[in-house]
Motif scaffolding. Structure first.
Motif, PDB file in Angstrom:
ATOM      1  N   TYR A  49       0.681  -1.224   0.057  1.00  0.00           N
ATOM      2  CA  TYR A  49      -0.111  -0.011   0.108  1.00  0.00           C
ATOM      3  C   TYR A  49       0.895   1.175   0.043  1.00  0.00           C
ATOM      4  O   TYR A  49       0.871   2.169  -0.781  1.00  0.00           O
ATOM      5  N   LYS A  75       2.786   1.671  -3.286  1.00  0.00           N
ATOM      6  CA  LYS A  75       1.709   2.168  -4.423  1.00  0.00           C
ATOM      7  C   LYS A  75       1.437   3.654  -4.282  1.00  0.00           C
ATOM      8  O   LYS A  75       1.342   4.305  -5.285  1.00  0.00           O
ATOM      9  N   ASN A  76       1.159   4.042  -2.925  1.00  0.00           N
ATOM     10  CA  ASN A  76       0.664   5.294  -2.898  1.00  0.00           C
ATOM     11  C   ASN A  76       1.651   6.362  -2.635  1.00  0.00           C
ATOM     12  O   ASN A  76       1.471   7.399  -2.746  1.00  0.00           O
ATOM     13  N   ALA A  77       3.069   6.085  -2.255  1.00  0.00           N
ATOM     14  CA  ALA A  77       4.161   6.895  -1.912  1.00  0.00           C
ATOM     15  C   ALA A  77       5.395   6.765  -2.973  1.00  0.00           C
ATOM     16  O   ALA A  77       6.150   7.448  -2.622  1.00  0.00           O
ATOM     17  N   ARG A  92       0.031  -3.771  -7.110  1.00  0.00           N
ATOM     18  CA  ARG A  92      -0.977  -2.608  -7.476  1.00  0.00           C
ATOM     19  C   ARG A  92      -2.227  -3.217  -7.281  1.00  0.00           C
ATOM     20  O   ARG A  92      -3.123  -2.589  -6.364  1.00  0.00           O
ATOM     21  N   GLN A 103      -4.885  -2.528  -3.900  1.00  0.00           N
ATOM     22  CA  GLN A 103      -6.029  -2.123  -4.151  1.00  0.00           C
ATOM     23  C   GLN A 103      -7.434  -2.923  -3.552  1.00  0.00           C
ATOM     24  O   GLN A 103      -8.061  -2.314  -3.027  1.00  0.00           O
ATOM     25  N   ARG A 155      -3.329   3.058   7.762  1.00  0.00           N
ATOM     26  CA  ARG A 155      -3.251   3.438   6.276  1.00  0.00           C
ATOM     27  C   ARG A 155      -2.706   4.958   6.437  1.00  0.00           C
ATOM     28  O   ARG A 155      -1.720   5.142   5.866  1.00  0.00           O
ATOM     29  N   GLU A 156      -3.556   5.599   7.000  1.00  0.00           N
ATOM     30  CA  GLU A 156      -3.356   7.154   7.065  1.00  0.00           C
ATOM     31  C   GLU A 156      -1.990   7.418   7.596  1.00  0.00           C
ATOM     32  O   GLU A 156      -1.338   8.222   7.279  1.00  0.00           O
ATOM     33  N   VAL A 158       0.986   6.385   5.559  1.00  0.00           N
ATOM     34  CA  VAL A 158       1.241   7.290   4.304  1.00  0.00           C
ATOM     35  C   VAL A 158       1.992   8.710   4.939  1.00  0.00           C
ATOM     36  O   VAL A 158       2.782   9.238   4.280  1.00  0.00           O
TER      37      VAL A 158
END
Length: 172
Positions: A17, A20-22, A72, A76, A87-88, A91
């Protein structure tokens, strides 16, 4: 699958995750972020990064991780198996570490400890591969020196602008 997911699976999923996001993201940034938030210990991070690399969920080149199409898809589909707060936090911590790394490249500070315990902090602003500004500050101890170093790296731009403005303003 949610509650039956083992801890190592959750860590691997969190790593996918994050990449993928950062990503692309350096291993050091992942380690710093997750340990800063006390989400995962150092040994689990290394072991699980190795696992997701072997599983071809991420690729690694020069210690920088990038997500694959397979990774990915996993991130997802399974991201919601991780608590939203985790998660928050992860990130946000990664983004802080990436911002810190970029600022550290332009604003640096080094600490020299003296035999009596006092420290000297050399703060430098770099531009076009040369020092534009350098300032040595004395501190009473290592803890104070670390704080000065951290604040200079975070706020070097403000400090430099204030100093230049004061040195170039007209006398009233």
């Amino acid at each position: 699958m949610g509650s039956e997911m083992c801890i190592r699976d959750r860590i691997r999923l969190l790593l996918c995750y994050l990449v993928k996001n950062a990503g692309p993201i350096a291993r050091q940034e992942i380690e710093n972020a997750l340990m800063e938030e006390a989400l995962v210990n150092y040994f689990e991070i290394g072991s699980c990064l190795d696992d997701i690399t072997r599983q071809q969920l991420v690729t690694v080149q020069d210690n920088v991780y990038s997500i694959t199409d397979k990774g990915r898809k996993v991130a997802q589909e399974l991201a919601y198996d991780l608590p939203r707060s985790v998660r928050e936090r992860a990130v946000a911590a990664v983004l802080r570490c990436q911002t810190w790394a970029r600022k550290e490249a332009k604003y640096s500070a080094s600490i020299t400890e003296k035999p009596d315990g006092h420290c000297s902090v050399r703060c430098t602003v770099k531009g076009l591969d040369e020092a534009l500004f350098c300032l040595d500050l004395g501190t009473p101890d290592r803890l104070s020196a670390e704080l000065v170093k951290k604040q200079f790296i975070l706020k070097g731009n403000e400090i430099y602008q204030l100093l230049v403005n004061k040195l170039t303003e007209e006398n009233a």
